[in-house]
Design a protein around this motif. Structure first.
Motif, short mmCIF file in Angstrom:
data_model
loop_
_atom_site.label_atom_id
_atom_site.label_comp_id
_atom_site.label_asym_id
_atom_site.label_seq_id
_atom_site.Cartn_x
_atom_site.Cartn_y
_atom_site.Cartn_z
N ALA A 131 -2.37 -0.96 0.29
CA ALA A 131 -2.61 -1.74 1.51
C ALA A 131 -1.68 -1.21 2.59
O ALA A 131 -0.70 -0.51 2.29
N PRO A 132 -1.94 -1.51 3.86
CA PRO A 132 -1.06 -1.03 4.93
C PRO A 132 0.39 -1.48 4.71
O PRO A 132 0.66 -2.63 4.41
N GLY A 133 1.30 -0.53 4.84
CA GLY A 133 2.72 -0.82 4.69
C GLY A 133 3.20 -0.90 3.26
O GLY A 133 4.37 -1.20 3.01
N ILE A 134 2.28 -0.64 2.29
CA ILE A 134 2.62 -0.74 0.87
C ILE A 134 2.27 0.58 0.20
O ILE A 134 1.15 1.06 0.29
N TRP A 135 3.26 1.16 -0.50
CA TRP A 135 3.04 2.42 -1.19
C TRP A 135 3.55 2.34 -2.63
O TRP A 135 4.47 1.57 -2.94
N LEU A 136 2.96 3.16 -3.48
CA LEU A 136 3.45 3.39 -4.83
C LEU A 136 3.80 4.87 -4.92
O LEU A 136 2.94 5.73 -4.70
N VAL A 137 5.07 5.15 -5.20
CA VAL A 137 5.56 6.52 -5.12
C VAL A 137 6.15 6.95 -6.46
O VAL A 137 7.16 6.40 -6.90
N PRO A 138 5.53 7.93 -7.13
CA PRO A 138 6.11 8.43 -8.38
C PRO A 138 7.36 9.26 -8.11
O PRO A 138 7.61 9.66 -6.97
N GLU A 139 8.11 9.49 -9.15
CA GLU A 139 9.36 10.24 -9.00
C GLU A 139 9.06 11.73 -8.95
O GLU A 139 8.41 12.28 -9.83
N THR A 140 9.55 12.37 -7.90
CA THR A 140 9.27 13.79 -7.69
C THR A 140 10.52 14.66 -7.65
O THR A 140 10.42 15.88 -7.74
N VAL A 141 11.70 14.06 -7.50
CA VAL A 141 12.95 14.82 -7.46
C VAL A 141 13.63 14.67 -8.81
O VAL A 141 13.96 13.55 -9.23
#
Length: 280
Positions: A131-141
């Protein structure tokens, strides 16, 4: 946004709230009622009733990673709320184990939850925006001085065959706050400094607040830490250098690490406990 801690390892005396080894947060954000994790039992749901939180009104649920102390309470949530999807990583249902008490013991999501409700889990790869303003971010570093310090967590490949957990089943819930991004990562297994850096790179915005456990606790080490005593201070300084202004933490961080973090962060370190509410 308003955050309410439904369950955590601690609870105020005489609050009528039940603590447990786990974490569950209820977040009111714009027009959404978000549940992040559900602890390891029905305690989060019982506490929700005490706190006046109606789980039937949750319209967006997130499972941070595939460990029982964040997932097994979903057994009760899925019964209480018959419509809401639970966003998770595809690998969240994997065979995850811990050797913290000796031989490997299963700490993953119990099968009746993961396999018994396939239509209720919404799994996907990469950065997702429900939804706007909501993200799911996997670990990339990965790697470097701020990589995971947890050596007891494993993934099972076959009979008596284990490899270190790479935490591919973990992701952050990220919300757009008034003064920057708020990163919710319930255990930060991959290392919170690396996680914040990855979110900044993925979304191109500053992270000003971190909420969740930092996984610095050891059950067996005399120090109570799973890391050298100078590590919590290094983490705190690195977070400040990245622009983080507030750290709400508890659960797997541990008391010993909290003392050391506070030496660097002062009042910017806020302990989580059952029933705590705060606005960002």
């Amino acid at each position: 946004m308003k955050v309410t801690v439904l369950v955590e390892n601690t609870a105020p005396q005489h609050s009528g709230l039940t603590p447990e080894h786990g974490l569950s947060l209820y977040i009111q954000y714009q027009d959404h009622n978000i549940l992040l994790d559900a602890g390891c039992s029905q305690a989060f749901a019982q506490n929700a009733k005490v706190l006046g939180v109606d789980l039937k009104q949750v319209d967006l649920a997130v499972l941070s990673h595939g460990h029982y102390d964040h997932a097994d309470g979903l057994r009760y949530f899925l019964e209480e709320n018959s419509t809401c999807k639970v966003y998770a990583r595809p690998q969240a249902g994997g065979p995850y184990f811990s050797t913290s008490t000796g031989s490997p013991r299963f700490i993953g999501i119990h099968r009746d939850i993961w396999e018994g409700h396939p239509d209720r889990f919404d799994c996907g790869e990469g950065v997702r925006q429900p939804a706007p303003g909501i993200w799911l971010v996997p670990e990339t570093v990965h790697g470097g001085p701020f990589a995971s310090r947890e050596t007891n967590l494993l993934r099972k490949l076959g009979p008596d065959q284990f490899v270190p957990d790479d935490f591919v089943h973990e992701h952050s819930l990220v919300l757009e706050g008034e003064d920057g991004l708020v990163v919710f990562n319930s255990c930060s297994h991959g290392g919170i400094v690396n996680i914040v850096q990855g979110v900044r790179e993925a979304l191109g915005r500053e992270v000003t607040t971190v909420v969740g456990g930092l996984h610095m606790f050891s059950l067996t080490a005399p120090s109570g830490l799973n890391c050298p005593p100078d590590y919590p201070g290094q983490v705190a300084r690195a977070l400040k250098e990245q622009g983080v202004r507030r750290v709400y933490t508890g659960h797997c961080t541990g008391e010993a690490a909290m003392v050391l973090l506070r030496e660097e962060l002062g009042d910017a370190l806020i302990p989580l406990t059952c029933g705590l509410t705060f606005s960002l």
